[in-house]
Design an enzyme around this catalytic site. Structure first.
Site, PDB file in Angstrom:
ATOM      1  N   ASP A   1     -15.741  20.086 -45.215  1.00  0.00           N
ATOM      2  CA  ASP A   1     -16.533  20.596 -46.341  1.00  0.00           C
ATOM      3  C   ASP A   1     -16.208  19.844 -47.628  1.00  0.00           C
ATOM      4  OD1 ASP A   1     -16.447  22.444 -44.231  1.00  0.00           O
ATOM      5  OD2 ASP A   1     -16.966  24.097 -45.551  1.00  0.00           O
TER       6      ASP A   1
ATOM      7  N   ASN B   1     -23.384  25.570 -42.550  1.00  0.00           N
ATOM      8  CA  ASN B   1     -24.094  26.821 -42.836  1.00  0.00           C
ATOM      9  C   ASN B   1     -24.630  26.868 -44.261  1.00  0.00           C
ATOM     10  OD1 ASN B   1     -21.283  27.116 -43.714  1.00  0.00           O
ATOM     11  ND2 ASN B   1     -21.802  29.228 -44.167  1.00  0.00           N
ATOM     12  N   HIS B   2     -24.173  25.979 -45.149  1.00  0.00           N
ATOM     13  CA  HIS B   2     -24.696  25.943 -46.512  1.00  0.00           C
ATOM     14  C   HIS B   2     -25.843  24.957 -46.670  1.00  0.00           C
ATOM     15  CE1 HIS B   2     -22.148  28.533 -49.115  1.00  0.00           C
ATOM     16  NE2 HIS B   2     -21.354  28.472 -48.069  1.00  0.00           N
TER      17      HIS B   2
ATOM     18  N   ASP C   1     -38.135  34.093 -62.212  1.00  0.00           N
ATOM     19  CA  ASP C   1     -38.265  33.170 -63.341  1.00  0.00           C
ATOM     20  C   ASP C   1     -38.768  31.814 -62.838  1.00  0.00           C
ATOM     21  OD1 ASP C   1     -38.111  31.984 -65.814  1.00  0.00           O
ATOM     22  OD2 ASP C   1     -35.940  31.691 -65.736  1.00  0.00           O
TER      23      ASP C   1
ATOM     24  N   ASN D   1     -33.937  41.437 -79.049  1.00  0.00           N
ATOM     25  CA  ASN D   1     -34.871  41.127 -80.137  1.00  0.00           C
ATOM     26  C   ASN D   1     -36.193  41.883 -80.011  1.00  0.00           C
ATOM     27  OD1 ASN D   1     -35.915  39.869 -77.932  1.00  0.00           O
ATOM     28  ND2 ASN D   1     -35.929  37.799 -78.819  1.00  0.00           N
TER      29      ASN D   1
ATOM     30  N   ASP E   1     -32.949  44.169 -74.140  1.00  0.00           N
ATOM     31  CA  ASP E   1     -33.949  43.437 -74.933  1.00  0.00           C
ATOM     32  C   ASP E   1     -33.545  43.479 -76.399  1.00  0.00           C
ATOM     33  OD1 ASP E   1     -36.174  42.192 -75.919  1.00  0.00           O
ATOM     34  OD2 ASP E   1     -37.522  43.905 -75.637  1.00  0.00           O
TER      35      ASP E   1
ATOM     36  N   ASP F   1     -21.692  21.313 -44.987  1.00  0.00           N
ATOM     37  CA  ASP F   1     -21.343  21.965 -46.254  1.00  0.00           C
ATOM     38  C   ASP F   1     -21.083  20.930 -47.349  1.00  0.00           C
ATOM     39  OD1 ASP F   1     -21.704  24.406 -45.116  1.00  0.00           O
ATOM     40  OD2 ASP F   1     -19.723  25.189 -45.576  1.00  0.00           O
TER      41      ASP F   1
ATOM     42  N   HIS G   1     -19.784  22.232 -37.194  1.00  0.00           N
ATOM     43  CA  HIS G   1     -19.316  22.811 -38.446  1.00  0.00           C
ATOM     44  C   HIS G   1     -18.503  24.079 -38.274  1.00  0.00           C
ATOM     45  CE1 HIS G   1     -19.155  23.753 -42.669  1.00  0.00           C
ATOM     46  NE2 HIS G   1     -19.594  24.976 -42.415  1.00  0.00           N
TER      47      HIS G   1
ATOM     48  N   SER H   1     -37.318  29.547 -67.557  1.00  0.00           N
ATOM     49  CA  SER H   1     -37.140  29.748 -68.995  1.00  0.00           C
ATOM     50  C   SER H   1     -35.941  30.623 -69.299  1.00  0.00           C
ATOM     51  CB  SER H   1     -38.392  30.382 -69.592  1.00  0.00           C
ATOM     52  OG  SER H   1     -38.589  31.685 -69.049  1.00  0.00           O
TER      53      SER H   1
ATOM     54  N   ARG I   1     -17.151  37.709 -42.183  1.00  0.00           N
ATOM     55  CA  ARG I   1     -18.251  36.901 -42.721  1.00  0.00           C
ATOM     56  C   ARG I   1     -19.593  37.605 -42.571  1.00  0.00           C
ATOM     57  NH1 ARG I   1     -17.115  31.485 -43.910  1.00  0.00           N
ATOM     58  NH2 ARG I   1     -15.236  30.620 -42.960  1.00  0.00           N
TER      59      ARG I   1
ATOM     60  N   HIS J   1     -18.542  20.675 -50.572  1.00  0.00           N
ATOM     61  CA  HIS J   1     -18.991  21.731 -51.490  1.00  0.00           C
ATOM     62  C   HIS J   1     -19.154  21.245 -52.932  1.00  0.00           C
ATOM     63  CE1 HIS J   1     -19.408  25.234 -49.022  1.00  0.00           C
ATOM     64  NE2 HIS J   1     -18.223  25.060 -48.456  1.00  0.00           N
TER      65      HIS J   1
ATOM     66  N   ASP K   1     -23.368  23.386 -52.703  1.00  0.00           N
ATOM     67  CA  ASP K   1     -23.013  24.732 -53.176  1.00  0.00           C
ATOM     68  C   ASP K   1     -21.595  24.778 -53.749  1.00  0.00           C
ATOM     69  OD1 ASP K   1     -25.395  26.094 -52.810  1.00  0.00           O
ATOM     70  OD2 ASP K   1     -24.953  26.630 -50.743  1.00  0.00           O
ATOM     71  N   ARG K   2     -21.398  25.723 -54.648  1.00  0.00           N
ATOM     72  CA  ARG K   2     -20.122  26.047 -55.294  1.00  0.00           C
ATOM     73  C   ARG K   2     -19.716  24.994 -56.323  1.00  0.00           C
ATOM     74  NH1 ARG K   2     -18.334  30.518 -52.664  1.00  0.00           N
ATOM     75  NH2 ARG K   2     -18.794  30.748 -50.460  1.00  0.00           N
TER      76      ARG K   2
ATOM     77  N   ASP L   1     -40.700  29.534 -64.199  1.00  0.00           N
ATOM     78  CA  ASP L   1     -40.671  28.399 -65.121  1.00  0.00           C
ATOM     79  C   ASP L   1     -39.271  28.068 -65.599  1.00  0.00           C
ATOM     80  OD1 ASP L   1     -40.194  30.598 -66.665  1.00  0.00           O
ATOM     81  OD2 ASP L   1     -41.777  30.196 -68.135  1.00  0.00           O
TER      82      ASP L   1
ATOM     83  N   HIS M   1     -15.574  24.588 -42.092  1.00  0.00           N
ATOM     84  CA  HIS M   1     -16.040  25.954 -42.376  1.00  0.00           C
ATOM     85  C   HIS M   1     -15.001  26.862 -43.023  1.00  0.00           C
ATOM     86  CE1 HIS M   1     -18.912  29.139 -42.044  1.00  0.00           C
ATOM     87  NE2 HIS M   1     -18.313  29.802 -41.077  1.00  0.00           N
TER      88      HIS M   1
ATOM     89  N   GLU N   1     -41.467  43.159 -65.102  1.00  0.00           N
ATOM     90  CA  GLU N   1     -40.892  42.507 -63.923  1.00  0.00           C
ATOM     91  C   GLU N   1     -39.492  43.047 -63.637  1.00  0.00           C
ATOM     92  OE1 GLU N   1     -42.855  38.046 -63.923  1.00  0.00           O
ATOM     93  OE2 GLU N   1     -41.194  38.489 -65.279  1.00  0.00           O
TER      94      GLU N   1
END
Length: 769
Positions: A259, A320-321, A701, A743, A741, A288, A372, A705, A498, A261, A291-292, A703, A525, A712
């Site tokens: 891995d 697995n990742h 989300d 503002n 919220d 792997d 793996h 942003s 796991r 990662h 990720d991380r 876009d 792994h 939502e």
């Protein structure tokens, strides 16, 4: 303790002129026994004038006070904490012997030896339970993701897919196999202001070196070249079999890496120590890659570039990742969208396809199996080599036939199983019952996971449906080899920690070896303290190449060199800019503090459940429990399988009578921004499911942003609570949304939302202030 050691060492060296310590080169052994190696940065023992010897840079004794006649010794402590060879010269036989002095020397030596062994044992214990804490929390996190796979699948289907007329739909044309490299050039312009690598296909070794140099300087590869690279990588991977067969020769060795990662520094270290991939220097990377870590994209680009240059000498196995659903939770999706804001989604869609075409395993000289995760009692290499691997897009999405069977089980379950649970009951029951990916989040069908006897994939193997889903057997076989772990006990049981795959014992390994005439299984792994581990009588090797995986100094990385005799040779390393200046004690302190901090945050996130468990055991209402009852309550709620009695001094206070004041588990912890208007139970629920909520809002989300509307938020929160079995009311949700919220513009800043529910340590807060 140091003062005691100084006195002892002083006595030894003042009395060391006894001939019994120096004759016939015997000086080496007492020297090594008397000086605790982990206490020394370096030791040099030169003769300073007639009959004078000094110790320099010793953390035990800082002053050169010790005199020895006619001895010259030199020693140096290396980075691994071991003393390099010491050369010694025999001293002249002294004229007088003193038995009393010899007795003093021996007593001092035994005292130092006893202290040294006890100190090293304590350090080793702390190192092991720190790594155990990190792993238990990591596996519990994976289990939570697997248990909510149905919900995440629903979110991806309803929020992540582009509309028919959207820009995303037009951009998706670039992910089609028929899309040519020239069309990428017409569709995406590279501005003159871009100073990074400009790739020309087919790639050469010079292109790979240019990429390495650019990434060392923290430059990004332009999106056009990324898409072209992924397009070509998919074309090459499609031509490869599910299981790659390699052979060694006496002119070259094969390097196997575990891995990574997203830790680019580790990959660069491997290349620095072992050389770049080439025809004479083949590599196998065992999954792997992503990720991380923060540089998963750079690692993929480098590996895919070398794959295109040396398709017969660099080999990639799927981990697995390498799974687009896992990537949403563990950081890779967020990394891609952050680095490539315009074309990030197209890159992710193409990567989803590329990951599905990665080979599943590699076999070297028909004797060494490299995959793996591991194996199970039903692993069939012949079957794995034949089915269409690209159908398994994500192991988080079980085949429709398995989901239909679960639905039938759910309908037959007693009605009481469908009652809504409180936050405490929902999460507690879920952890006890669910132990496999794709389990229904309501908890009703969780006990009938794919590895349970009633739903073994072999029992019902329907034909492939029109949706292109894998069959249950294809999905189960892939799940086992990507998620399983070895254990010392015999047999094959579900991997409850796991939540997916199985634990396989030495008898399962022997059975597979006998069937396929194998000699060695190399898998990854799992993070290992030394970068590797050998189990099952030398037949199973775990290799892990991401050093400092949990925290700086937590573990080394390693890779394997396989020669034609198939004898593995391990090369270890540790990439760190900080811990190289620390001694062993300081490194362990850093790792232990980080582990305890992570554990205390998890304890606080389960405060309501833990308090109820404590109160149920506290029959007298004293606020105190025995150590045994306290440990039992901790494990019943958290289910981390940790040594709670050993960890007790770090987590809770004890009274004079030796009992535990259980409310002290939550001292010095609080929410970052206290929200007094919101129900405490709701705040705790948000705190507990922060990572899941982060994943959900990334779906919403579109876009990127960082903002989501109150509507939502309300709809998604209710949907999520229904899946995890948490009781909420509309008024509480609206109050929570309006509070965040800040503002009052009708939108919630997602980063601020998560920040409002971050558990902090008051001591850390005081230090930062």
């Amino acid at each position: 303790m140091e003062a005691r050691s100084e006195v002892s060492v002083s006595r030894v060296f003042q009395a060391v002129d006894a001939s019994s310590w120096l004759h016939e080169g015997c000086w080496e052994r007492p020297f090594l026994a008397l000086l605790p190696q982990h206490q020394l940065a370096s030791v040099t023992l030169p003769v300073q004038g007639p009959g004078l010897l000094s110790i320099q840079n010793s953390r035990i004794c800082q002053k050169p006070l010790y005199k020895i006649q006619y001895v010259v010794l030199r020693g140096k402590l290396n980075n691994n904490g071991k003393m390099s060879p010491i050369s010694g010269y025999r001293a002249k036989e002294p004229e007088h012997k003193c038995q009393e002095t010899n007795d003093s020397v021996l007593r001092a030596a035994l005292l130092i030896q006893r202290w040294y062994r006890a100190t090293m044992a304590r350090i080793e214990m702390r190192r092991r339970y720190s790594l155990n804490i990190f792993q238990s929390i990591e596996y519990a996190d994976e289990q939570a993701q697997l248990q909510l796979s149905n919900f995440f699948t629903f979110m991806m289907d309803h929020f992540s897919q582009p509309g028919a007329d959207s820009k995303d739909s037009r951009d998706l044309e670039m992910t089609e196999s028929s899309f040519s490299l020239a069309e990428f050039e017409r569709r995406i312009d590279v501005p003159d202001s871009y100073y990074g690598p400009r790739l020309k296909f087919p790639l050469t070794a010079a292109d790979a070196n240019a990429l390495l140099d650019a990434f060392k300087n923290e430059e990004l590869l332009h999106a056009r070249y990324v898409l072209q690279l992924l397009h070509e990588t998919r074309r090459v991977l499609k031509e490869m079999p599910n299981i790659t067969y390699l052979s060694t020769s006496y002119s070259k060795e094969i390097t196997v890496c575990g891995d990574l990662h997203g830790k680019l520094d580790d990959l660069l270290m491997i290349f620095y120590k072992n050389g770049l991939p080439s025809e004479k220097n083949p590599y196998v990377f065992n999954g792997d890659f992503v990720d991380r870590g923060n540089h998963s994209m750079e690692i993929l680009i480098i590996l895919f570039a070398f794959l295109l240059i040396y398709p017969n000498d660099l080999h990639l196995n799927r981990g697995n990742h390498e799974d687009y659903v896992m990537n949403v939770r563990y950081g890779f999706t967020r990394e891609v969208l952050r680095k490539y804001r315009v074309h990030g989604k197209v890159i992710l869609y193409l990567l989803e396809d590329v990951f599905s075409w990665l080979p599943l395993a590699t076999v070297v000289d028909s004797k060494v199996l490299i995959l793996h995760g591991g194996i199970s009692d039903t692993t069939d290499l012949d079957f794995l080599n034949l089915f269409e691997r690209s159908k398994v897009r994500s192991l988080m999405r079980p085949p429709k036939s398995i989901m239909d069977m679960r639905l039938q089980v759910k309908e037959k379950a007693p009605s009481s199983a469908h009652h809504k649970h409180s936050a405490r009951q929902g999460s507690s029951d879920k952890r006890k019952d669910q132990s496999s990916p794709g389990a229904d989040s309501s908890g009703a069908a969780a006990r009938d996971a794919p590895r349970s006897p009633g739903l073994r994939a072999e029992a019902a193997e329907p034909q492939e449906d029109s949706s292109g889903d894998p069959t249950p057997k294809e999905w189960q076989q892939t799940l086992d080899i990507l998620w399983s772990d070895p254990r010392n006990q015999r047999g094959c049981i579900p991997n409850k920690l796991r939540g997916g795959g199985c634990y396989f014992g030495p008898d399962i390994t022997a059975k597979l070896f006998e069937r396929y005439n194998l000699k060695l299984l190399i898998r990854s792994h799992e993070c290992k303290q030394d970068g590797y581990e050998i189990v099952h009588g030398g037949k199973v090797i775990t290799i892990f190449s991401a050093s400092n995986y949990y925290e700086d100094g937590s573990n080394r990385g390693a890779y394997i060199k396989l020669n034609p005799d198939l004898s593995p040779r391990f090369i270890q390393y540790q990439v760190s800019r900080n811990t190289c200046r620390q001694n062993l004690q300081e490194r362990i302190n850093t790792v232990e503090e980080a582990a305890i901090k992570a554990l205390r945050e998890k304890i606080y996130a389960n405060k309501t459940e833990l308090m109820e468990a404590f109160i149920n055991k506290d029959l007298t209402g004293s606020g105190k429990l025995s150590v045994s009852d306290w440990a039992e309550a901790m494990e019943s709620v958290l289910q981390l399988e940790l040594p709670w009695r050993t960890l007790r001094p770090q987590l809770a206070r004890s009274s004079a009578d030796g009992r535990i004041e259980y409310t002290s588990c939550f001292y010095d912890l609080k929410i970052e921004k206290p929200i007094e208007e919101v129900q405490p139970s709701l705040v705790e629920t948000v705190c507990k499911y922060r990572k899941d909520l982060e994943m959900i809002f990334n779906f919403i989300d579109k876009d990127q942003s960082g903002l989501i509307s109150l509507e939502e938020f309300h709809h998604t929160w209710k949907l999520f609570c229904a899946h995890v079995g948490v009781e909420t009311d509309d008024e509480a949700i609206d109050k929570l949304a309006n509070t965040i919220d800040y503002n009052k513009d009708g939108y919630i800043d997602f980063s601020e939302f998560l920040g409002a529910f971050h558990v902090v340590h008051r001591l850390d807060r005081r230090v930062s202030e």
